[in-house]
Design an enzyme around this catalytic site. Structure first.
Site, short mmCIF file in Angstrom:
data_model
loop_
_atom_site.label_atom_id
_atom_site.label_comp_id
_atom_site.label_asym_id
_atom_site.label_seq_id
_atom_site.Cartn_x
_atom_site.Cartn_y
_atom_site.Cartn_z
N GLY A 59 0.83 -1.19 0.00
CA GLY A 59 0.00 0.00 0.00
C GLY A 59 0.87 1.24 0.00
O GLY A 59 2.04 1.19 0.38
N GLN A 64 2.73 10.15 1.36
CA GLN A 64 4.05 9.52 1.47
C GLN A 64 4.96 9.88 0.31
O GLN A 64 6.18 9.71 0.41
CB GLN A 64 3.90 7.98 1.50
CG GLN A 64 3.30 7.46 2.80
CD GLN A 64 3.26 5.94 2.77
OE1 GLN A 64 2.35 5.35 2.22
NE2 GLN A 64 4.27 5.31 3.34
N CYS A 110 6.03 -0.01 7.28
CA CYS A 110 5.63 1.17 6.51
C CYS A 110 6.84 1.65 5.72
O CYS A 110 7.95 1.73 6.27
CB CYS A 110 5.14 2.25 7.47
SG CYS A 110 4.62 3.76 6.63
N LEU A 111 6.63 1.98 4.45
CA LEU A 111 7.73 2.46 3.62
C LEU A 111 8.28 3.79 4.15
O LEU A 111 9.41 4.16 3.85
CB LEU A 111 7.27 2.62 2.16
CG LEU A 111 6.83 1.31 1.49
CD1 LEU A 111 6.22 1.59 0.12
CD2 LEU A 111 7.98 0.33 1.39
N HIS A 152 -4.36 1.23 7.58
CA HIS A 152 -3.00 1.80 7.62
C HIS A 152 -2.88 2.96 6.62
O HIS A 152 -2.37 4.03 6.96
CB HIS A 152 -1.99 0.69 7.31
CG HIS A 152 -0.56 1.13 7.27
ND1 HIS A 152 0.40 0.65 8.14
CD2 HIS A 152 0.07 2.02 6.45
CE1 HIS A 152 1.56 1.23 7.85
NE2 HIS A 152 1.39 2.06 6.83
N GLU A 153 -3.37 2.73 5.39
CA GLU A 153 -3.20 3.75 4.34
C GLU A 153 -4.10 4.97 4.56
O GLU A 153 -3.67 6.10 4.33
CB GLU A 153 -3.43 3.15 2.95
CG GLU A 153 -2.48 2.01 2.56
CD GLU A 153 -1.01 2.34 2.77
OE1 GLU A 153 -0.63 3.52 2.65
OE2 GLU A 153 -0.24 1.40 3.07
N HIS A 156 -2.66 7.45 6.92
CA HIS A 156 -1.69 8.37 6.33
C HIS A 156 -2.37 9.65 5.83
O HIS A 156 -1.77 10.72 5.82
CB HIS A 156 -0.98 7.72 5.14
CG HIS A 156 0.18 6.83 5.50
ND1 HIS A 156 1.28 7.29 6.18
CD2 HIS A 156 0.41 5.52 5.27
CE1 HIS A 156 2.14 6.30 6.35
NE2 HIS A 156 1.64 5.21 5.81
NI NI Z 1 2.61 3.34 5.70
#
Ligand code: NI
Length: 195
Positions: A59, A64, A110-111, A152-153, A156
């Protein structure tokens, strides 16, 4: 494949830089997208899909990649946490409605927080309402791992990272060390059942 074709493909593809924890791009509320069919939105979504595949991740949210808009790309591989496969999907202005208690625990990474993993409680089942790139309404339910990815997304988009959803930071670890936490939890669980 012809060289000219390879060059053309790589020119079309753009890998985006990912913001890391601490950068203000990851904070604050991202803006609603008024025209989902705008060419810039399509381009952003395509580049985010490429970036997610390359990472690789399951995701990615627009903030991000320094784009302050309510757009996420998600997927769920087959067999992950017993869930079924969810193909890559672009979701615009996504809204989630909890459909059960937030007591489904699972590992997240998480990236924007590279190298770490944490155990996070999430809703096991959510209702999803969003727009697709064609502007059509998407309305469905999601469970298990895919429900986790969606939570999660969308977090953000409101400036929240998974670590802030963790009630116990002892359950945060470097990727290579997460197995020690799993082993300790398994040992504790089997001690409980044998009592
Ligand atoms: Ni993330």
């Amino acid at each position: 494949m012809q060289v000219s074709r390879v060059v053309a493909d790589s020119v079309r593809m753009a890998l985006l830089k990912i913001a890391h924890m601490g950068h203000p791009a990851l904070r604050g509320r991202a803006a609603e997208i008024e025209d989902p069919s705008a060419p810039e939105i399509r381009r952003l979504a395509q580049d985010m899909l490429e970036t997610m595949r390359d990472a690789p991740g399951v995701g990615l949210a627009a903030p991000q990649v320094y784009a302050p808009f309510r757009l996420i790309v998600v997927r769920a591989p087959a067999g992950r946490s017993g869930g079924r496969e969810e193909p890559e999907t672009v979701l615009i202005n996504p809204e989630l409605t909890p459909l059960d208690a937030a007591d489904a625990w699972g590992w997240e990474g998480c990236l924007s927080v590279p190298g770490l993993r944490g155990l996070v409680p999430r809703y096991g089942r959510v209702g999803l309402r969003a727009l697709g790139l064609d502007g059509r309404l998407v309305e469905r339910e999601a469970t298990g791992f895919f429900a986790r990815v969606l939570q999660h997304e969308t977090d953000h988009l409101d400036g929240a990272l998974y670590v802030e959803r963790m009630p116990d930071l002892k359950l945060l670890a470097f990727e290579g060390e997460a197995r020690h936490i799993e082993e300790a939890l398994r040992a504790a669980a089997s001690a409980e059942t044998s009592e």
